[in-house]
Design a protein around this motif. Sequence first.
Motif, short mmCIF file in Angstrom:
data_model
loop_
_atom_site.label_atom_id
_atom_site.label_comp_id
_atom_site.label_asym_id
_atom_site.label_seq_id
_atom_site.Cartn_x
_atom_site.Cartn_y
_atom_site.Cartn_z
N VAL A 286 0.81 -1.15 -0.20
CA VAL A 286 0.18 -0.21 -0.01
C VAL A 286 0.99 1.20 -0.11
O VAL A 286 0.75 2.17 -0.59
N PHE A 287 1.88 1.21 0.73
CA PHE A 287 2.79 2.22 0.76
C PHE A 287 3.67 2.83 -0.29
O PHE A 287 3.64 3.97 -0.94
N TYR A 288 4.01 1.58 -1.12
CA TYR A 288 4.85 2.07 -2.54
C TYR A 288 3.77 2.24 -3.67
O TYR A 288 4.04 2.92 -4.83
N ILE A 289 2.51 1.80 -3.47
CA ILE A 289 1.62 1.96 -4.58
C ILE A 289 0.66 3.16 -4.43
O ILE A 289 0.30 3.82 -5.30
N VAL A 290 0.11 3.47 -3.32
CA VAL A 290 -0.52 4.54 -3.06
C VAL A 290 0.05 5.80 -2.37
O VAL A 290 -0.22 6.94 -2.99
N VAL A 291 0.87 5.62 -1.30
CA VAL A 291 1.58 6.65 -0.65
C VAL A 291 2.65 7.38 -1.54
O VAL A 291 2.75 8.64 -1.69
N ILE A 292 3.43 6.49 -2.03
CA ILE A 292 4.94 7.04 -2.65
C ILE A 292 4.44 7.78 -3.85
O ILE A 292 5.13 9.09 -4.22
N PRO A 293 3.45 7.43 -4.76
CA PRO A 293 3.39 8.39 -5.78
C PRO A 293 2.71 9.91 -5.30
O PRO A 293 3.12 10.91 -6.07
N MET A 294 2.14 9.88 -4.34
CA MET A 294 1.47 11.15 -3.73
C MET A 294 3.11 11.79 -2.93
O MET A 294 3.01 13.02 -3.05
N LEU A 295 3.78 11.05 -2.21
CA LEU A 295 4.93 11.75 -1.72
C LEU A 295 5.83 12.15 -2.51
O LEU A 295 6.39 13.29 -2.29
N ASN A 296 6.09 11.43 -3.84
CA ASN A 296 7.00 12.18 -4.82
C ASN A 296 6.61 13.40 -5.17
O ASN A 296 7.31 14.40 -5.39
N LEU A 297 5.29 13.52 -5.36
CA LEU A 297 4.69 14.85 -5.72
C LEU A 297 5.00 16.03 -4.76
O LEU A 297 5.49 17.10 -4.97
N LEU A 298 4.83 15.70 -3.36
CA LEU A 298 5.20 16.67 -2.26
C LEU A 298 6.54 16.84 -2.20
O LEU A 298 6.99 18.03 -2.04
N ILE A 299 7.41 15.77 -2.38
CA ILE A 299 8.88 16.13 -2.29
C ILE A 299 9.49 16.85 -3.21
O ILE A 299 10.09 17.73 -2.81
N TYR A 300 9.08 16.63 -4.30
CA TYR A 300 9.73 17.51 -5.49
C TYR A 300 9.04 19.06 -5.72
O TYR A 300 9.67 19.69 -6.23
N SER A 301 7.66 19.15 -5.27
CA SER A 301 7.03 20.22 -5.33
C SER A 301 7.29 21.47 -4.16
O SER A 301 7.78 22.36 -4.40
N LEU A 302 7.10 20.96 -2.89
CA LEU A 302 7.24 21.53 -1.79
C LEU A 302 8.82 22.03 -1.42
O LEU A 302 8.89 22.98 -0.81
N ARG A 303 9.86 21.20 -1.99
CA ARG A 303 11.11 21.61 -1.62
C ARG A 303 11.63 22.35 -2.83
O ARG A 303 12.90 22.50 -2.76
N ASN A 304 10.99 22.33 -3.97
CA ASN A 304 11.53 22.86 -5.20
C ASN A 304 11.40 24.49 -5.39
O ASN A 304 10.07 24.64 -5.59
N LYS A 305 12.22 25.05 -5.05
CA LYS A 305 11.87 26.82 -5.28
C LYS A 305 11.54 27.01 -6.71
O LYS A 305 10.66 28.00 -6.75
#
Length: 310
Positions: free
Chosen positions: A275-294
């Motif tokens: 569940v973590f790598y199918i549901v959570v990680i696709p959402m986390l990648n989005l947050l990781i790259y958008s929120l931390r990217n100026k």
Amino acid sequence: MDGNNTAVTEFILLGLTDDPVLRVILFMVTLCMYLVTVFGNLTIIILIRVSSQLHNPMYLFLNNLAFSDLGFSFSVTPNMLVNFLVETNTISYLGWGIQLGSTVFFGTAEFFLLAVMAYDRFVAICSPLLYSTKMSTQVCVQLLIVTYIGGYINASSFTFSFFSLFFCGPNQVNHFFCDFSPLVELSCSDVSIPAVVPSFSSGSIIVGTVIVIAVSYVYILITILKMRSTEGHHKAFSTCTSHLTAVTLYFGTIFFIYVMPKSFYSTDQNKVVSVFYIVVIPMLNLLIYSLRNKEIKEALRGELGRKIFS
């Protein structure tokens, strides 16, 4: 094969839980994460396409990572949501093969993309003056072609192996999506070759991409340590932090599920990590790259500003 055996034409996915209350809660949580994943990754894809300041190799690869996350999530999550709502979730033999193939395709593409992004960071930090030459449009396109060909080859090894299996006994699968390994245990046919081919194919890809990422970051670390200015250290580390976080999350969960001996964890633990790598990680990648990217935040504000004031 015994003539009394009847070929299985559909499978029953048992899902994550039998508790009706927990099913409703999981449905709501999963639906929210799925909507964030779809909306967010579509926003990233559109933003990178329309914003001229994001037209460089790093964001081209990020654009494809968002597309891969979108496809990966779309392959599994809608059926998973249905599983929470129905008493018995059945999926046809052909449907299983299609979901298995699409999941492996997008999952493998993500392996390659994370390796390509590591190489991109290596060139940007270790050879900044040659970056535009080494990461030209032609080179980027070639790397993406290799990425999707690799995904296709690995997906083909899984689907061909699946369709070579014969099922004549139990058709209940203790999982929430169409994975390959649970079916090997249910097959009535010889599984020696069908089980080895996908393992060899995916294992080779995991090892190859891990080597590319590891070597890239060894050279990146050496280059950073040679830098004299603290500002250079900070800038170099900041460009790698998001990627390293994504790599750790994705490779860590895949390693737990497919590499560690099954005696180390139960089937229920396997499902939770899946569940973590199918549901959570696709959402986390989005947050990781958008929120931390100026640059992405500035581009988003700029495009929103243009739309509002136009």
